[in-house]
Write an enzyme that holds these catalytic residues in place. Structure first.
Site, PDB file in Angstrom:
ATOM      1  N   LYS A  13      47.307  26.115  33.207  1.00 40.35           N
ATOM      2  CA  LYS A  13      46.244  25.949  33.935  1.00 40.35           C
ATOM      3  C   LYS A  13      45.409  26.633  33.013  1.00 40.35           C
ATOM      4  O   LYS A  13      44.120  25.660  32.180  1.00 40.35           O
ATOM      5  CB  LYS A  13      45.768  27.064  34.822  1.00 40.35           C
ATOM      6  N   SER A  14      45.656  27.773  32.088  1.00 34.02           N
ATOM      7  CA  SER A  14      43.608  28.506  31.057  1.00 34.02           C
ATOM      8  C   SER A  14      44.393  27.909  29.389  1.00 34.02           C
ATOM      9  O   SER A  14      43.297  27.440  29.089  1.00 34.02           O
ATOM     10  CB  SER A  14      44.277  30.162  31.028  1.00 34.02           C
ATOM     11  N   ARG A 115      30.602  33.839  42.111  1.00 32.25           N
ATOM     12  CA  ARG A 115      31.084  34.799  41.246  1.00 32.25           C
ATOM     13  C   ARG A 115      30.288  34.806  40.393  1.00 32.25           C
ATOM     14  O   ARG A 115      29.396  34.337  40.166  1.00 32.25           O
ATOM     15  CB  ARG A 115      32.302  34.138  40.673  1.00 32.25           C
ATOM     16  N   SER A 159      38.238  40.270  29.646  1.00 31.58           N
ATOM     17  CA  SER A 159      38.394  38.810  29.982  1.00 31.58           C
ATOM     18  C   SER A 159      39.092  38.027  29.108  1.00 31.58           C
ATOM     19  O   SER A 159      37.644  38.097  28.267  1.00 31.58           O
ATOM     20  CB  SER A 159      37.358  38.829  30.633  1.00 31.58           C
ATOM     21  N   ASP A 307      46.371  37.391  37.810  1.00 33.31           N
ATOM     22  CA  ASP A 307      46.603  36.283  38.736  1.00 33.31           C
ATOM     23  C   ASP A 307      48.181  36.541  39.799  1.00 33.31           C
ATOM     24  O   ASP A 307      47.728  35.652  41.107  1.00 33.31           O
ATOM     25  CB  ASP A 307      47.077  35.272  37.975  1.00 33.31           C
ATOM     26  N   LYS A 334      37.206  37.440  41.859  1.00 40.27           N
ATOM     27  CA  LYS A 334      37.951  36.246  42.332  1.00 40.27           C
ATOM     28  C   LYS A 334      37.772  34.580  43.448  1.00 40.27           C
ATOM     29  O   LYS A 334      36.630  35.488  43.627  1.00 40.27           O
ATOM     30  CB  LYS A 334      39.155  36.765  41.986  1.00 40.27           C
ATOM     31  N   ARG A 338      40.114  38.876  46.699  1.00 43.68           N
ATOM     32  CA  ARG A 338      41.780  39.272  47.241  1.00 43.68           C
ATOM     33  C   ARG A 338      42.172  40.622  46.930  1.00 43.68           C
ATOM     34  O   ARG A 338      42.964  40.849  47.955  1.00 43.68           O
ATOM     35  CB  ARG A 338      42.547  38.902  45.033  1.00 43.68           C
ATOM     36  N   ARG A 380      45.913  31.667  45.220  1.00 40.73           N
ATOM     37  CA  ARG A 380      46.359  32.683  44.730  1.00 40.73           C
ATOM     38  C   ARG A 380      47.226  32.919  46.109  1.00 40.73           C
ATOM     39  O   ARG A 380      47.891  33.281  46.503  1.00 40.73           O
ATOM     40  CB  ARG A 380      46.288  33.403  43.997  1.00 40.73           C
TER      41      ARG A 380
END
Length: 422
Positions: A13-14, A115, A159, A307, A334, A338, A380
């Site tokens: 994905k990244s 976020r 990040s 993740d 996130k 989470r 996730r």
């Protein structure tokens, strides 16, 4: 439970996000094989189309074509750019739009609008972008770009999204950018930039990028997503017998903390058939069952496995002893909180789990997990607890499964394909 079979997971994905955006800045037609065709990456592709870039459809199993328009390829969109649930789309686009001399508006779904965006809007403002955000520095956000200034930024968090956003602003603005992090975060952007001939230097935890005059068109294959592969690997580790083979997985060291953590827990994971694509190392992973011991994760390790922390916490619930995850406060911002939800859901399944500040504690349990899991629409969490639910005697009920389409649309099909009744 017996496991067996081979799976090829979707593209990373990244890397898919970054490759699409850099292809848009290139000087010609790019062809990307094995991109992730899921909700988040489709948000990026749709935003690029709204900004005038020619991007083909993202379809599972098919390459995508992107026609680049140079380092400042965008034209004003007719309306707000809807990033849906994708924080990566929102942040990275803010960087690129900061170098374009017109106003753009970005929004997203309810989860994304909660976020934090100030971690990128603040440094972008220092570069010269005019940014207006909702209360708390959140979406919706309006950005008017233009001439930018060079930046040396000390980020309070490690990040890759912050780092990439600022590097992308430097690319379109034609200015140098340096970012210093507490620890080095994942380096997919740096690898792609080097591949395209951009000058990237790293000294300690400071990464610097010099602006190029142009980016060449490029072709390549997106490696499989290690964050998606992790769930199938975990299923193999939790089984009673057999093995799971996951092919074409990216094993970038800045992303492979999950594998290093499993090794410390005593898991048997083979890494075979190594290769390189788009500057990224990849391999075939083979996971076999075995007893697990407790895990201690320190803050400097978190960026390489952020993740996978929910999944590692689920695995820790089946390990012997008390596992400790320190410095995992980033999980609070996130797609959901989470950190709180991992602890609460493990407790709901009969596991002794708790948080103290930014630390998570999980005590290994003997009884099979049984109970209802609240996912809060977080992919996730849904996949981590679904994986925990494969052990014999488990009865794990998820309140929602639709969120997995964000990153791994065929997750439940692939998980079922490697499970066999004992």
């Amino acid at each position: 439970m017996i496991v067996g079979g081979e799976v090829t997971v979707p593209g990373d994905k990244s890397i898919t996000h970054r490759a699409l955006l850099l292809a848009a800045l290139s000087g010609g037609r790019c062809r990307l094989a094995s991109p992730l065709a899921a909700g988040d990456t489709r948000s990026t592709a749709a935003a690029l189309r709204s900004l005038g870039v020619k991007v083909g459809p993202l379809v599972e199993g098919r390459p995508v074509s992107v026609v680049g328009g140079g380092l400042r390829p965008f034209r004003p969109a007719r309306g707000a750019l809807n990033c849906h649930n994708s924080g990566t789309t929102a942040r990275l686009l803010l960087g690129l739009l900061s170098g374009h001399d017109f106003e753009s508006r970005l929004t997203g779904d309810r989860s994304l609008r909660r976020r934090p965006m100030a971690r990128v809007t603040e440094p972008l403002g220092k570069m010269g972008a005019a940014i207006t955000a909702a209360e708390g520095g959140r979406l919706p956000i309006a950005v008017r770009g233009g001439a930018l200034k060079p930046l040396e930024w000390r980020s309070p968090v490690a990040s890759a999204q912050v780092k990439t956003t600022l590097f992308f602003a430097g690319l379109v603005g034609g200015v140098a950018v340096s970012v210093t992090e507490p620890v080095i975060s994942r380096d997919h952007t740096e690898r792609l930039l080097r591949l395209l001939g951009v000058r990237v230097s790293v000294e300690g935890t400071t990464t610097s990028v010099e602006p190029p005059e142009a980016l060449p068109a490029f072709d390549g294959e997106i490696p499989g997503d290690i964050s998606s592969a992790a769930y199938l690997v975990a299923a193999g580790v939790l089984a009673e017998s057999g093995e799971v083979v996951v092919r074409n997985v990216g094993i970038n060291p800045t992303r492979a903390g999950f594998l290093r953590a499993l090794e410390r827990m005593g898991a048997t994971i083979d890494v075979n058939d190594r290769w390189v694509s788009l500057g990224e190392p990849g391999a075939t992973l083979v996971a076999r069952p075995g007893p697990l011991s407790f895990l201690v994760v320190e803050p400097h390790e978190v960026p390489s496995m952020v993740d996978e922390i929910p999944l590692l916490a689920c695995l820790a619930s089946r390990a012997e002893g008390l596992s400790v995850f320190r410095g995992v406060g980033e999980l609070r911002v996130k797609e959901s909180d989470r950190l709180a939800l991992v602890a609460a859901n493990l407790a709901a399944l009969g596991v002794a789990a708790r948080t103290e500040g930014d630390t998570l504690f999980v005590e290994g349990a003997q009884a099979p997990p049984r109970g209802r899991v609240v996912t809060a629409g977080d992919h996730r969490l849904a996949m981590a607890f679904a994986t925990l639910g494969v052990i014999p005697g488990a009865a794990v009920e998820l309140d929602d499964t639709r969120s997995v389409a964000i990153s791994y649309p065929n997750f439940f099909r692939d998980l079922a394909s490697v499970l066999h009744a004992s």
